[in-house]
Design a protein around this motif. Sequence first.
Motif, mmCIF file in Angstrom:
data_model
loop_
_atom_site.group_PDB
_atom_site.id
_atom_site.type_symbol
_atom_site.label_atom_id
_atom_site.label_comp_id
_atom_site.label_asym_id
_atom_site.label_seq_id
_atom_site.Cartn_x
_atom_site.Cartn_y
_atom_site.Cartn_z
ATOM 1 N N ALA A 161 0.837 -1.208 0.000
ATOM 2 C CA ALA A 161 0.000 0.000 0.000
ATOM 3 C C ALA A 161 0.869 1.254 0.000
ATOM 4 O O ALA A 161 0.570 2.240 -0.698
ATOM 5 C CB ALA A 161 -0.929 -0.019 1.218
ATOM 6 N N VAL A 162 1.965 1.212 0.746
ATOM 7 C CA VAL A 162 2.872 2.373 0.801
ATOM 8 C C VAL A 162 3.455 2.655 -0.589
ATOM 9 O O VAL A 162 3.554 3.811 -1.014
ATOM 10 C CB VAL A 162 4.000 2.143 1.852
ATOM 11 C CG1 VAL A 162 5.090 3.196 1.724
ATOM 12 C CG2 VAL A 162 3.424 2.135 3.262
ATOM 13 N N ASN A 163 3.787 1.605 -1.326
ATOM 14 C CA ASN A 163 4.328 1.809 -2.681
ATOM 15 C C ASN A 163 3.303 2.449 -3.618
ATOM 16 O O ASN A 163 3.672 3.219 -4.510
ATOM 17 C CB ASN A 163 4.850 0.497 -3.262
ATOM 18 C CG ASN A 163 6.215 0.155 -2.698
ATOM 19 O OD1 ASN A 163 6.975 1.044 -2.326
ATOM 20 N ND2 ASN A 163 6.531 -1.126 -2.612
ATOM 21 N N LEU A 164 2.027 2.150 -3.404
ATOM 22 C CA LEU A 164 0.986 2.796 -4.223
ATOM 23 C C LEU A 164 0.874 4.279 -3.876
ATOM 24 O O LEU A 164 0.685 5.119 -4.759
ATOM 25 C CB LEU A 164 -0.367 2.099 -4.011
ATOM 26 C CG LEU A 164 -0.500 0.702 -4.611
ATOM 27 C CD1 LEU A 164 -1.836 0.083 -4.226
ATOM 28 C CD2 LEU A 164 -0.373 0.751 -6.138
ATOM 29 N N VAL A 165 1.015 4.580 -2.586
ATOM 30 C CA VAL A 165 1.001 5.998 -2.160
ATOM 31 C C VAL A 165 2.178 6.722 -2.816
ATOM 32 O O VAL A 165 2.023 7.800 -3.402
ATOM 33 C CB VAL A 165 1.105 6.107 -0.610
ATOM 34 C CG1 VAL A 165 1.294 7.563 -0.192
ATOM 35 C CG2 VAL A 165 -0.119 5.503 0.053
ATOM 36 N N VAL A 221 -4.889 6.526 -1.991
ATOM 37 C CA VAL A 221 -5.058 5.190 -1.401
ATOM 38 C C VAL A 221 -5.796 5.283 -0.061
ATOM 39 O O VAL A 221 -5.351 5.978 0.857
ATOM 40 C CB VAL A 221 -3.681 4.509 -1.184
ATOM 41 C CG1 VAL A 221 -3.863 3.079 -0.685
ATOM 42 C CG2 VAL A 221 -2.860 4.516 -2.463
ATOM 43 N N CYS A 222 -6.924 4.585 0.035
ATOM 44 C CA CYS A 222 -7.689 4.532 1.283
ATOM 45 C C CYS A 222 -7.516 3.126 1.862
ATOM 46 O O CYS A 222 -7.783 2.140 1.166
ATOM 47 C CB CYS A 222 -9.159 4.827 1.008
ATOM 48 S SG CYS A 222 -10.103 4.977 2.538
ATOM 49 N N MET A 274 3.926 -2.007 -7.661
ATOM 50 C CA MET A 274 4.267 -2.862 -6.505
ATOM 51 C C MET A 274 5.170 -4.028 -6.900
ATOM 52 O O MET A 274 5.662 -4.748 -6.029
ATOM 53 C CB MET A 274 2.971 -3.420 -5.887
ATOM 54 C CG MET A 274 2.016 -2.343 -5.400
ATOM 55 S SD MET A 274 0.503 -3.039 -4.701
ATOM 56 C CE MET A 274 -0.402 -3.470 -6.186
ATOM 57 N N GLY A 275 5.324 -4.248 -8.189
ATOM 58 C CA GLY A 275 6.102 -5.403 -8.614
ATOM 59 C C GLY A 275 6.808 -5.156 -9.926
ATOM 60 O O GLY A 275 6.522 -4.176 -10.617
ATOM 61 N N LYS A 276 7.723 -6.044 -10.271
ATOM 62 C CA LYS A 276 8.423 -5.836 -11.543
ATOM 63 C C LYS A 276 8.119 -6.903 -12.588
ATOM 64 O O LYS A 276 8.385 -6.688 -13.762
ATOM 65 C CB LYS A 276 9.926 -5.648 -11.325
ATOM 66 C CG LYS A 276 10.666 -6.864 -10.873
ATOM 67 C CD LYS A 276 12.167 -6.599 -10.917
ATOM 68 C CE LYS A 276 12.847 -7.898 -10.669
ATOM 69 N NZ LYS A 276 13.980 -8.176 -10.147
ATOM 70 N N LYS A 335 0.199 2.962 10.593
ATOM 71 C CA LYS A 335 1.526 2.923 9.950
ATOM 72 C C LYS A 335 1.468 3.414 8.504
ATOM 73 O O LYS A 335 2.336 4.153 8.045
ATOM 74 C CB LYS A 335 2.028 1.471 9.925
ATOM 75 C CG LYS A 335 3.038 1.124 10.974
ATOM 76 C CD LYS A 335 3.675 -0.206 10.554
ATOM 77 C CE LYS A 335 4.360 -0.902 11.672
ATOM 78 N NZ LYS A 335 4.715 -2.278 11.338
ATOM 79 N N VAL A 336 0.436 2.962 7.775
ATOM 80 C CA VAL A 336 0.344 3.307 6.346
ATOM 81 C C VAL A 336 -0.197 4.732 6.178
ATOM 82 O O VAL A 336 0.227 5.454 5.269
ATOM 83 C CB VAL A 336 -0.516 2.267 5.585
ATOM 84 C CG1 VAL A 336 -0.519 2.544 4.098
ATOM 85 C CG2 VAL A 336 0.015 0.861 5.839
#
Length: 295
Positions: free
Chosen positions: A17-21, A27-28, A154-156, A39-40
């Motif tokens: 979720a942090v990577n999307l932010v 991001v909710c 979030m991924g490669k 934390k997020v």
Amino acid sequence: MAKVAFIGLGNMGGPMAVNLVKAGHQVCVFDLFPEAVAKVVAQGATTADSLPASVAGADFIISMLPAGKHVEGLYLGDDGLINHISPGSLVIDSSTIDKATVIKVSTVLAEKGINFIDAPVSGGVGGAQAGTLSFMVGGNEADFNKAKPILENMGKNIFLAGAHGAGQVAKVCNNMLLAILMSGTSEALQLGMDNGLDPKVLSEIMLQSSGRNWTLEVYNPCPGVMENVPSSNDYNGGFMTDLMAKDLGLAMDTAVQSQSATPMGTLARSLFALHAGKGNGSKDFSSIIKMFEKA
Ligand code: NAD
């Protein structure tokens, strides 16, 4: 920028979720544990007063929950999200769960015009933090193409494995093979040590020979051979034995359904279940090497 609802902020979901932010999405987030939410939110996400409110108006709903029963409960349970998600939204479930639950949830959501893909991941907590996960997607091509730009935050490696449930099948095949490789590598290393070999030397020999595999390359199970791996940190961190045992159970269910022979996977499942039952469930799965140690 997309509007994303993210549900399940544990070891994997939190950093995802942090990577999307960080990628600039709105991001909710929601989790049963307020500390996980806090934390997020501290990293720039928002939260809502209730689970239904967290998905209101979202283009994408991503869930990262422990098991199939949690996913089914979230979407189809009493006052499940099926009653709150807008038609046309895309649900991305990244939990590792059974194919039958994927088929059930995706079919029931489709009746309400809600699209769904299964998108389990490989790469562990480190991959979730670094944004380098592999996603194995099951669903139709249009939904895959819609989800891809979000998953790339979030991924490669983003793969379309096939129709609904295919992502989960790919995931259990991979993890069954990983469990077999980790057990076999542990067995070979212990055999060498029992016969006087230095595990570092033996690891280097096998790494340059035909026994080479991922566990020897980056995740050696023997303490002291590699730095920065769970085996050199008393098997803390990494991928829990309990989760590997769960994934092997899913592999066995899948094999029963397709009447496939999985003798190595069956043995690996028993080894990891035995190891977990001896109190090692929260230790990293490479601690399976302890099963081969002489008393
Ligand atoms: P976790 O237990 O750390 O996190 C799960 C989170 O879901 C928890 O914070 C919990 O409070 C929350 N949750 C449960 N039910 C909920 C509900 N109804 N509503 C809102 N929140 C709810 O688990 P994890 O390690 O993050 O793993 C999540 C999934 O990813 C699992 O299916 C696991 O098999 C898979 N996975 C894990 C790893 C890994 O290395 N940890 C790697 C690949 C895949």
